[in-house]
Design an enzyme around this catalytic site. Structure first.
Site: not given
Ligand code: PEP
Ligand code: MG
Length: 588
Positions: A205, A445, A469, A516
């Protein structure tokens, strides 16, 4: 992003390689972000200072005890009573600070070794680390994390919070062992030229945040901190993952030219702002933004995003460093809904755990597989309801949708819908205004949900595929661990199969499917993802124009052909080569 090959600097320069985590080139001086334990002041004290040093430590102990109680009280209020987290964490942290043996030895060391309080705390932690590391029992090993946490609090209380030791006026490159999301957001954007670290993965992140802030980053550079010193002049190449230390003038000039080219490319992209997101053959698709803060929101508006496809609501909590009340959350969601109206805003409920800690509920051996986001909040329902209430209240100020993360089964979807229904009933009973039938969706995910996509579609209004994920869980590769970063392969055929399964289930049931994860914002993947049938993309706002640019080079037919060929392949390498051959990226 795959780019032109690196023009190797001449022999004799210090050149380091890491993971290219956020694109861009930066040149400037470096400052070191040290963690609290590598920065503890240590000095000898006189006999007549022992008393005052012990007093300082006593005061620090009281402060830490008070802070732990405050933190826990905060959580307890959010969780309601009888929640899972409550008694256990209290007792773990408080028991360490109250553990007469742990503390009495710290006091003793001040007197017997004639050292200052901070040094005494550090020496005790090192001693415990030594003992615990030899223990077979996992429970005791895990308790070490609590001891370090308490030690950190005590040292910070004695010395004041850690600040970056950086005397330069100008913006600098920040180097550290690793970066947490909190570290990443604590620096003022205009003070940071780039981030470089010894550890971390491309989909951590912290890396996602660096990309969304437009700050170049290179992670997982072996031995970084032993090879640089504060004030060294560095070149950071976030596209290729290189760091050059104290380069000669010729190399600096070469990189200044690259920087200018990237800048010209960016200016060129800006001409696309008013163009719709469409393919070469004129097919319009939805290009939305992933946001986590108000800066992202403003960029989304500036780049004409077709809505917010993912609002990572945990980020405001991390920035504010406490659990936001319903009122505070409402203020944020209302602002986003109003600013985007009439475009939709997909508000994702809290996704804590994994690498996004606010307050750790309990030390876990495998936090990514543990008590993370939805699975925790289905147990701590008061916290979830607080957030849903805030979203409901914001719903009358724009067009909001609710998105639940980390869902692993259809059963969980039903439970979540049940919680939403309860809040709905409460609002109706209290005659509070809210938008009826707010669309409810989930992140796909976790592989189990991708496999069950067809059943899932009957239970929800929309889904968003989170490949960050999905890749981690499908391939059993920690997204944050550089030791296995070569195995983190978004183009692994298994991922394409799962994505395709979800897209087809969505089409069959007339439900919208967006994507996303980070690959959605990387133009390199666009022809393949579009070819797999995806028509809704949500990307970091700064990447909206990059995707528009790539889409203008792709026809629907070509994209389908690429996807068809990719689906027949059995290795990520082959698929990568196919994409490179089809649409080479060229930013010159
Ligand atoms: C993902 O897991 O692709 C996602 C968009 O969520 P995050 O990166 O916040 O876990
Ligand atoms: Mg995620």
């Amino acid at each position: 992003m795959k780019e032109e090959p690196f023009k190797k600097p001449k022999l004799g320069e210090k050149l380091m390689k890491g993971i290219a985590a956020s694109p861009g080139v930066a040149l400037g001086k470096v400052c070191i972000h040290k963690d609290v334990f590598s920065h503890v002041p240590t000095y000898a004290i006189e006999d007549n200072q022992i008393g005052s040093e012990i007093q300082r430590l006593k005061k620090a102990v009281e402060e830490v005890e008070e802070a732990i109680r405050r933190d826990h009280e905060n959580i307890r209020r959010q969780l309601g009573y009888g929640g899972y987290g409550d008694a256990e964490i209290f007792s773990t942290h408080l028991s360490i600070i109250k553990d007469s043996h742990f503390l009495s030895e710290v006091f003793e060391k001040i007197a017997t070794q004639r050292i200052n309080a901070e040094a005494s705390v550090l020496s005790q932690i090192l001693k415990y680390e030594e003992i615990f590391s030899k223990m077979e029992d996992a429970y005791f090993r895990e308790r070490m994390a609590d001891i370090r946490d308490i030690g950190k609090r005590l040292i910070e209380s004695l010395t004041g919070p850690m600040v970056l030791d950086c005397p330069f006026e100008e913006a600098v490159i920040i180097a550290g062992v690793e970066l947490t999301p909190k570290d990443t957001v604590q620096f003022k954007r205009e003070r940071v030229l780039a981030f470089i670290t010894e550890r971390g993965g491309r989909e951590s992140h912290a890396a996602i945040l660096a990309r969304s802030m437009g700050i170049p980053a290179v992670l997982a550079i072996e031995g970084l901190l032993s090879r640089i010193e504060r004030g060294d002049f560095l070149i950071i190449d976030g596209n290729l993952g290189f760091v050059v230390v104290n380069p000669p003038e010729g190399v600096i000039q070469e990189y200044r030219k690259t920087q200018e080219k990237l800048e010209a490319h960016r200016r060129n992209l800006e001409t696309l702002i008013d163009y719709p997101a469409e393919t070469l053959d004129g097919h319009r698709f939805k290009l939305m933004a992933n946001i986590g803060n108000m800066v992202d929101l403003e960029f989304s508006i500036r780049f004409h995003a077709d809505g917010i496809g993912l609002f990572r609501t945990e980020l405001p909590f991390i920035i504010e460093d406490h659990f936001l009340s319903e009122e505070e959350q409402f203020g944020i969601y209302k602002k986003v809904a109003e600013r985007m109206n009439p475009k939709e805003v997909t508000i994702r409920t809290l996704d804590f755990g994994g690498d996004k800690f606010l307050v750790s509920l309990r030390p876990e051996k495998n936090p990514f597989l543990g008590y993370r986001s939805t699975r925790a909040f289905l147990k701590e329902q008061e916290m979830l309801k607080t957030q849903i209430r805030a979203i409901f209240r914001a719903s009358v100020h724009g067009k909001v949708k609710i998105l639940f993360p980390m869902v692993s089964s259809v059963e969980e979807v039903r439970q979540l819908r049940g919680v939403v229904k309860e809040v709905e009933a409460e609002f109706i009973h209290k005659k509070v205004d809210f938008q009826r039938d707010i669309p409810i969706g989930v992140m796909v995910e976790i592989p189990s949900l991708a496999i069950m996509a067809s059943k899932l579609m009957k239970e929800i209004d929309f889904v968003s595929i989170g490949t960050n994920d999905l890749v981690q869980y499908t391939l059993a590769v920690d997204r944050d661990n550089d030791l296995v970063s070569d195995l983190y392969q978004p183009l692994n055929p298994s991922i394409l199969w799962l994505v395709k399964n979800v897209v087809e289930a969505g089409q069959a049931h007339g439900k919208s499917v967006s994507i996303c994860g980070e690959i959605a914002g990387d133009p390199f993947y666009f022809p393949l993802l579009y070819g797999l049938g995806l028509r809704e993309f949500s990307v970091a706002p700064v990447l909206i124009l990059e995707i528009k640019e790539m889409a203008k080079r792709v026809t629907t037919k070509e994209a389908s052909q690429i996807a068809e060929r990719a689906m027949e392949m059995d290795s990520s390498k082959e698929i990568e080569q196919l994409l490179m051959a089809s649409y080479p990226l060229n930013h010159d």
